[in-house]
Design an enzyme around this catalytic site. Structure first.
Site, mmCIF file in Angstrom:
data_model
loop_
_atom_site.group_PDB
_atom_site.id
_atom_site.type_symbol
_atom_site.label_atom_id
_atom_site.label_comp_id
_atom_site.label_asym_id
_atom_site.label_seq_id
_atom_site.Cartn_x
_atom_site.Cartn_y
_atom_site.Cartn_z
ATOM 1 N N TYR A 77 11.029 6.606 6.402
ATOM 2 C CA TYR A 77 11.116 5.318 5.662
ATOM 3 C C TYR A 77 10.215 4.445 6.360
ATOM 4 O O TYR A 77 9.402 3.536 5.681
ATOM 5 C CB TYR A 77 12.469 4.878 5.907
ATOM 6 N N SER B 170 9.875 -4.012 4.279
ATOM 7 C CA SER B 170 11.188 -4.005 4.807
ATOM 8 C C SER B 170 10.878 -4.164 6.263
ATOM 9 O O SER B 170 9.916 -3.839 6.833
ATOM 10 C CB SER B 170 11.763 -2.610 4.922
HETATM 11 N N1 LIG Z 1 19.053 -2.587 0.518
HETATM 12 C C1 LIG Z 1 18.406 -2.993 1.578
HETATM 13 O O1 LIG Z 1 18.930 -2.988 2.788
HETATM 14 C C2 LIG Z 1 16.867 -2.832 1.860
HETATM 15 C C3 LIG Z 1 16.297 -3.509 3.058
HETATM 16 C C4 LIG Z 1 14.931 -3.329 2.857
HETATM 17 C C5 LIG Z 1 14.060 -3.048 1.928
HETATM 18 N N2 LIG Z 1 14.633 -2.665 0.755
HETATM 19 C C6 LIG Z 1 13.996 -2.041 -0.161
HETATM 20 O O2 LIG Z 1 14.213 -2.759 -1.517
HETATM 21 C C7 LIG Z 1 14.108 -1.818 -2.685
HETATM 22 C C8 LIG Z 1 15.251 -1.814 -3.445
HETATM 23 O O3 LIG Z 1 16.268 -1.187 -2.662
HETATM 24 P P1 LIG Z 1 17.600 -1.213 -3.230
HETATM 25 O O4 LIG Z 1 18.430 -1.263 -1.822
HETATM 26 O O5 LIG Z 1 17.937 -2.126 -3.965
HETATM 27 O O6 LIG Z 1 17.724 0.508 -3.603
HETATM 28 P P2 LIG Z 1 18.788 0.922 -4.863
HETATM 29 O O7 LIG Z 1 19.997 0.243 -4.970
HETATM 30 O O8 LIG Z 1 18.625 2.381 -4.431
HETATM 31 O O9 LIG Z 1 17.711 0.588 -6.165
HETATM 32 C C9 LIG Z 1 16.575 1.088 -6.191
HETATM 33 C C10 LIG Z 1 15.988 1.103 -7.663
HETATM 34 O O10 LIG Z 1 14.759 1.602 -7.635
HETATM 35 C C11 LIG Z 1 14.580 2.691 -8.532
HETATM 36 N N3 LIG Z 1 13.750 3.586 -8.357
HETATM 37 C C12 LIG Z 1 13.776 4.580 -7.159
HETATM 38 N N4 LIG Z 1 12.691 5.571 -7.291
HETATM 39 C C13 LIG Z 1 11.879 5.017 -8.264
HETATM 40 C C14 LIG Z 1 10.792 5.727 -8.935
HETATM 41 N N5 LIG Z 1 10.217 6.866 -8.295
HETATM 42 N N6 LIG Z 1 10.580 5.158 -10.052
HETATM 43 C C15 LIG Z 1 10.840 4.007 -10.481
HETATM 44 N N7 LIG Z 1 11.844 3.462 -9.838
HETATM 45 C C16 LIG Z 1 12.524 3.819 -8.740
HETATM 46 C C17 LIG Z 1 16.064 3.200 -8.901
HETATM 47 O O11 LIG Z 1 16.249 3.628 -9.910
HETATM 48 P P3 LIG Z 1 15.888 5.111 -10.618
HETATM 49 O O12 LIG Z 1 16.547 5.958 -9.342
HETATM 50 O O13 LIG Z 1 16.708 5.289 -11.813
HETATM 51 O O14 LIG Z 1 14.429 5.217 -10.929
HETATM 52 C C18 LIG Z 1 16.836 1.895 -8.704
HETATM 53 O O15 LIG Z 1 16.619 1.063 -9.803
HETATM 54 C C19 LIG Z 1 13.396 -0.581 -1.899
HETATM 55 O O16 LIG Z 1 11.876 -0.344 -1.991
HETATM 56 C C20 LIG Z 1 14.020 -0.583 -0.681
HETATM 57 O O17 LIG Z 1 13.137 -0.024 0.280
HETATM 58 C C21 LIG Z 1 16.041 -2.544 0.773
#
Ligand SMILES: NC(=O)c1ccc[n+]([C@@H]2O[C@H](COP(=O)([O-])OP(=O)(O)OC[C@H]3O[C@@H](n4cnc5c(N)ncnc54)[C@H](OP(=O)(O)O)[C@@H]3O)[C@@H](O)[C@H]2O)c1
Length: 254
Positions: free
Chosen positions: A154, A141
Site C-alpha cells: 500500500y 496517503s
Molecule cells: N480511509 C482512510 O483512512 C484513507 C487514508 C488515506 C488514503 N485513503 C485513500 O482514499 C481512497 C478512498 O478510500 P476509502 O477509505 O474511502 O475506501 P473505501 O471505503 O473502500 O472506498 C473505495 C472506493 O473506491 C472504489 N474502487 C476500489 N477499487 C476500484 C477500481 N478498481 N475501480 C473503480 N473504483 C474502485 C470502491 O468501489 P468498488 O469496489 O465498487 O469499485 C469504493 O467506491 C483510497 O485511494 C485510499 O487509499 C484512505
C-alpha cells in the site's frame, strides 16, 4: 441532461462509498454536477438516488482498465459538458505482513492505487492541457511518506503517486492545469473499518471531506491532514534511520 458551464462539472472515482462518496455529497451541496465512478453500480445508484435530481450521473468503471477509462471520460464530456475538476480517489488497502509477502498483492494494489490514477491522467491530461484549464486531484496517503510495517505494498503505491505528482506539477502548472495531491491520515470508512491495528488520529469521513473540499478551492499542491498526524509523519521522514526503525519496530505484532 443538459450540458452545464465549465465551472460546475466534476468527476469522482471510487465514489460508491467512503471518502469518494462523501466528497460527492459535499460537491453537490456546493452546486457541482458530479459524474461518479466505481465498479459497484448498486452503490453508485444509491448515491445518485440520495442526491437532488440531475446533480449526479452514474458512470460505472474499473479504473484498472485503461480503454474503459478513456471511454467513460468521453461519455461524461459528451453528456454533461467540459470537466472542470477530476478527483482520482479510487483505491484500496491490503495489510501484508512479511509472512504473507505476495507479488499478486503488490500487483493488484499498484494496478488500482497507482495505475488506476495513471489511466485517468492519460485520459484527462490531453483535454485539460489543450484547454489550458482544469483541476486534477489525486488521492494519496500519509502512508506514502515513509515505509511502515505491513504496508509495504500500500505504502509503495501511495509513495509512487506522491513522486509522480511532484514530477508532473511544474509541467501541468506551466500549461494552466492545477494539480492537488490529497494525503489523508486515517479516516473512518468501510476500508478502515476492517483494520485490526490501532489507527492514531482517526477522523470521521465527513470532517475529512469537508476539509478537502474547502482546501481544494485554493488548489494547493498538497492537502494533508489531520495536522498532528502530518507532523508526526514529517518528523519520521526526517529522523535518521536508526531512530526511525527503533520506532517502527514497535508497531510489529508481538
Ligand atoms: N480511509 C482512510 O483512512 C484513507 C487514508 C488515506 C488514503 N485513503 C485513500 O482514499 C481512497 C478512498 O478510500 P476509502 O477509505 O474511502 O475506501 P473505501 O471505503 O473502500 O472506498 C473505495 C472506493 O473506491 C472504489 N474502487 C476500489 N477499487 C476500484 C477500481 N478498481 N475501480 C473503480 N473504483 C474502485 C470502491 O468501489 P468498488 O469496489 O465498487 O469499485 C469504493 O467506491 C483510497 O485511494 C485510499 O487509499 C484512505
Amino acid at each position: 441532461m443538459t450540458k452545464k458551464n465549465l465551472e460546475q462539472i466534476a468527476w469522482v472515482t471510487g465514489a460508491g462509498r467512503g471518502i469518494g462518496r462523501a466528497l460527492v455529497s459535499h460537491l453537490v451541496k456546493d452546486g457541482w454536477t458530479v459524474a461518479i465512478s466505481a465498479r459497484t453500480e448498486k452503490e453508485l445508484n444509491t448515491l445518485k438516488a440520495e442526491c437532488p435530481s440531475g446533480s449526479v450521473e452514474v458512470y460505472p468503471l474499473d479504473v484498472t482498465k485503461v480503454d474503459a477509462t478513456l471511454e467513460v471520460l468521453e461519455k461524461i464530456e459528451a453528456n454533461l459538458g467540459s470537466l472542470r475538476l477530476v478527483i482520482f480517489n479510487a483505491g484500496t488497502h491490503v495489510s501484508m505482513p512479511v509472512s504473507a509477502f505476495s507479488s499478486s498483492i503488490f500487483r493488484s494494489l499498484m494496478e488500482t492505487n497507482f495505475m488506476g490514477v495513471v489511466n485517468g491522467l492519460e485520459a484527462v491530461i490531453p483535454l485539460f492541457t489543450k484547454r489550458q484549464s482544469g483541476h486534477i486531484a489525486i488521492m494519496g496517503s500519509l502512508a506514502g511518506y515513509r515505509g511502515l510495517p505491513t504496508a509495504s505494498a500500500y505504502g509503495a503505491s501511495k509513495a509512487a503517486l506522491i513522486n509522480m505528482c511532484e514530477a508532473l506539477k511544474p509541467e501541468l502548472e506551466a500549461v494552466g492545469v492545477r494539480l492537488t495531491l490529497i494525503n489523508p491520515g486515517f479516516v473512518e470508512t468501510p476500508l478502515t473499518a476492517k483494520n485490526e491495528f490501532p489507527m492514531p488520529f482517526l477522523i470521521p469521513v465527513d470532517e475529512a471531506t469537508n476539509f478537502i473540499i474547502k482546501r481544494l478551492r485554493n488548489s494547493p499542491f498538497e492537502i494533508a491532514f489531520p495536522r498532528q498526524f502530518v507532523w508526526l509523519m514529517k518528523l519520521l521522514y526526517h529522523l535518521p534511520d536508526r531512530l526511525f526503525f527503533s520506532i517502527t519496530r514497535r508497531f510489529l505484532k508481538k
